[in-house]
Design an enzyme around this catalytic site. Structure first.
Site, mmCIF file in Angstrom:
data_model
loop_
_atom_site.group_PDB
_atom_site.id
_atom_site.type_symbol
_atom_site.label_atom_id
_atom_site.label_comp_id
_atom_site.label_asym_id
_atom_site.label_seq_id
_atom_site.Cartn_x
_atom_site.Cartn_y
_atom_site.Cartn_z
ATOM 1 N N ASN A 16 -5.363 3.501 11.383
ATOM 2 C CA ASN A 16 -4.609 2.322 11.810
ATOM 3 C C ASN A 16 -4.378 2.265 13.320
ATOM 4 O OD1 ASN A 16 -3.025 4.575 10.554
ATOM 5 N ND2 ASN A 16 -1.361 3.607 11.673
ATOM 6 N N GLN A 71 -6.818 -0.180 6.295
ATOM 7 C CA GLN A 71 -7.366 -0.741 7.542
ATOM 8 C C GLN A 71 -8.885 -0.935 7.477
ATOM 9 O OE1 GLN A 71 -5.553 -1.924 9.970
ATOM 10 N NE2 GLN A 71 -3.542 -1.026 9.548
ATOM 11 N N CYS A 98 5.345 1.029 11.947
ATOM 12 C CA CYS A 98 6.467 1.848 11.490
ATOM 13 C C CYS A 98 6.957 2.748 12.605
ATOM 14 C CB CYS A 98 6.055 2.721 10.320
ATOM 15 S SG CYS A 98 5.198 1.778 9.095
ATOM 16 N N THR A 106 7.689 -7.348 -13.505
ATOM 17 C CA THR A 106 7.005 -8.638 -13.627
ATOM 18 C C THR A 106 6.131 -8.863 -12.405
ATOM 19 O OG1 THR A 106 8.917 -9.445 -14.826
ATOM 20 C CG2 THR A 106 7.384 -11.119 -14.003
ATOM 21 N N ALA A 164 0.831 -1.213 0.000
ATOM 22 C CA ALA A 164 0.000 0.000 0.000
ATOM 23 C C ALA A 164 0.862 1.259 0.000
ATOM 24 C CB ALA A 164 -0.924 -0.010 1.212
ATOM 25 N N SER A 211 -3.725 -3.407 0.935
ATOM 26 C CA SER A 211 -2.538 -4.232 1.128
ATOM 27 C C SER A 211 -2.956 -5.610 1.647
ATOM 28 C CB SER A 211 -1.656 -3.528 2.163
ATOM 29 O OG SER A 211 -0.441 -4.187 2.300
ATOM 30 N N ALA A 212 -2.487 -6.669 0.962
ATOM 31 C CA ALA A 212 -2.971 -8.023 1.276
ATOM 32 C C ALA A 212 -2.632 -8.480 2.691
ATOM 33 C CB ALA A 212 -2.386 -9.016 0.273
ATOM 34 N N HIS A 213 -1.480 -8.025 3.208
ATOM 35 C CA HIS A 213 -1.059 -8.587 4.508
ATOM 36 C C HIS A 213 -1.901 -8.091 5.679
ATOM 37 C CE1 HIS A 213 1.544 -5.340 6.416
ATOM 38 N NE2 HIS A 213 1.449 -4.864 5.189
HETATM 39 N N1 PLP Z 1 -1.780 2.757 5.270
HETATM 40 C C1 PLP Z 1 -2.212 2.310 6.451
HETATM 41 C C2 PLP Z 1 -3.439 2.907 7.054
HETATM 42 C C3 PLP Z 1 -1.533 1.279 7.115
HETATM 43 O O1 PLP Z 1 -1.982 0.855 8.291
HETATM 44 C C4 PLP Z 1 -0.378 0.745 6.506
HETATM 45 C C5 PLP Z 1 0.405 -0.296 7.216
HETATM 46 O O2 PLP Z 1 0.474 -0.328 8.439
HETATM 47 C C6 PLP Z 1 0.030 1.241 5.262
HETATM 48 C C7 PLP Z 1 -0.699 2.242 4.675
HETATM 49 C C8 PLP Z 1 1.220 0.679 4.567
HETATM 50 O O3 PLP Z 1 0.944 -0.599 4.092
HETATM 51 P P1 PLP Z 1 2.081 -1.526 3.440
HETATM 52 O O4 PLP Z 1 2.725 -2.234 4.561
HETATM 53 O O5 PLP Z 1 1.374 -2.448 2.543
HETATM 54 O O6 PLP Z 1 2.995 -0.628 2.706
#
Ligand code: PLP
Length: 392
Positions: free
Chosen positions: A155, A183, A328, A241, A72, A203-205
């Site tokens: 988040n 989120q 982060c 790719t 993301a 974001s898949a994770h």
């Molecule tokens: N945006 C939000 C609200 C998030 O919580 C996060 C990840 O914690 C991200 C963006 C970034 O996602 P990615 O880890 O896929 O770069």
């Protein structure tokens, strides 16, 4: 009980069904999907299925676009820098709008653009931790605003912003809207036919898919200037790719997440509320934002008189994984941006601790966590009172 994972807003475990679905694409069907031989072409139907699942998962229109990204953060960078590149190409001086409670994958891009001369307006949050649509209305200048980037569900707090209203305001003013949906997706229904946003990142994770793969939704009639040049993949909008196995995993993970939305709204929420009630029974603790306005899995609690690093350490010793903010910022153990934006703890010693559940969280884990949290708070407050370090 050895360990309890309550940090699902940072990342989630990969659903075993998703892992199984990805498996053949590493060693059997490993062809480059752009190759014309059978090793490449045999992968296509699975990629098509994955893409269909992504469209269905967010109820996108067939004519909208979804490009696959590495995460993301890449999606957010692509949208924001794209609008900047566009203004440079067209010789315009852009103004852009975002908020004080964005994830660094948005806020730091804007800070960078400020250094390049872009005027960025930072919207505040109200007392409830929500970005007030009136603030957006006031900040927009239809002649100058090139882009608005706002977070759907926060988040840290899990608070869900009124994105439908943001969409209407942006549409009325002819301004593009970019939502960070990371989120929200997999936790609450996301329907792009109802929300007038031009861009949505995910974001898949965060929804039991693999790390290192994400998506960028682009509404029909809108485009992006590529961030990554060098090939015709993704209709020339993102070179490189494609990670076929992960894309297939992401599509399946989203389908499963959507199927489980009712479970999120009922069972995950029930466990979250049970944990929250127990946390609130501790003295001098506050939870940010009302339950009904949050994603069903998230609690951001403010513990007075406890030092964040020590608390996190104590919980970790007991096998509990929580977070003092976003993954982060927790590496540097900074205070939570939401606390700053809401001016919580400016005069008091507060620690924000985030607990985030998933559909894999069990009742036994919550019971164990409650005891562990209570005893950590007791121990740490005991230390601070015996060392005469007063907290007010
Ligand atoms: N945006 C939000 C609200 C998030 O919580 C996060 C990840 O914690 C991200 C963006 C970034 O996602 P990615 O880890 O896929 O770069």
């Amino acid at each position: 009980m050895e360990r309890v994972y309550l940090d699902n807003n940072a990342t989630t475990l990969v659903d075993p069904l998703v892992k199984e679905a990805m498996d053949p694409f590493f060693t059997k069907m490993y062809g480059n999907p752009n190759s014309l031989h059978s090793f490449g072409t045999e992968v296509h139907p699975y990629m098509k299925l994955a893409l269909d699942r992504l469209y269905d998962g967010i109820n996108a229109d067939d004519e909208d676009d979804i490009i696959i990204t590495s995460c993301a953060s890449e999606g957010n960078n692509t949208v924001i820098k794209s609008l900047y590149f566009d203004s440079v190409i067209n010789g315009k001086k852009p103004q852009m709008i975002t908020s004080l409670i964005e994830h660094p994958a948005v806020s730091e891009v804007y800070m960078f653009l400020e250094k390049l001369g872009v005027e960025v307006k930072w919207l505040p949050v109200n007392k409830e931790g929500i970005i007030d649509p009136d603030e957006l209305r006031k900040a927009i200048d239809p002649d100058k605003t090139a882009l608005v980037s706002l977070i759907w569900a926060n988040n840290e707090t899990g608070l869900i912003n009124p994105v439908k209203e943001y969409g209407e305001i942006c549409r009325e003013n002819g301004v593009k809207l970019h939502l960070d949906g990371v989120q929200a997706i997999g936790k609450i229904p996301v329907n792009m036919q109802e929300i007038q946003a031009d861009y949505l990142t995910f974001s898949a994770h965060k929804f039991h898919g693999p790390k290192g793969i994400g998506g960028l939704y682009i509404r029909k009639g809108v485009s992006v200037v590529p961030l990554i040049h060098g090939g015709e993949q993704m209709a020339g909008l993102r070179a490189g790719t494609i990670n076929t196995a992960y894309m297939i995993g992401m599509g399946y993970a989203l389908a499963l997440a959507v199927k489980n939305l009712d479970y999120e709204a009922t069972e995950v929420r029930r466990l979250r509320d049970k944990l929250e009630d127990a946390i609130l029974s501790i003295d001098d603790v506050e939870v940010i934002g009302s339950r009904d306005k949050r994603t069903p899995n998230t609690i951001l609690a403010s513990f007075r008189g406890i030092e964040g690093e020590a608390f996190l350490w104590d919980l970790n010793q007991k096998g509990i994984a929580a977070s003092t903010g976003s993954a982060c910022s927790s590496e540097s153990l900074e205070s939570n941006p939401t606390f700053k934006a809401m001016e919580i703890g400016a005069d008091l010693a507060h620690t924000g601790m985030r607990f985030s559940l998933s559909r894999y969280t069990t009742e036994e884990e919550i019971d164990y966590a409650v005891d562990a949290i209570k005893s950590a708070v007791e121990r740490l407050r005991g230390i601070s009172s015996t060392s005469n370090k007063e907290y007010i």
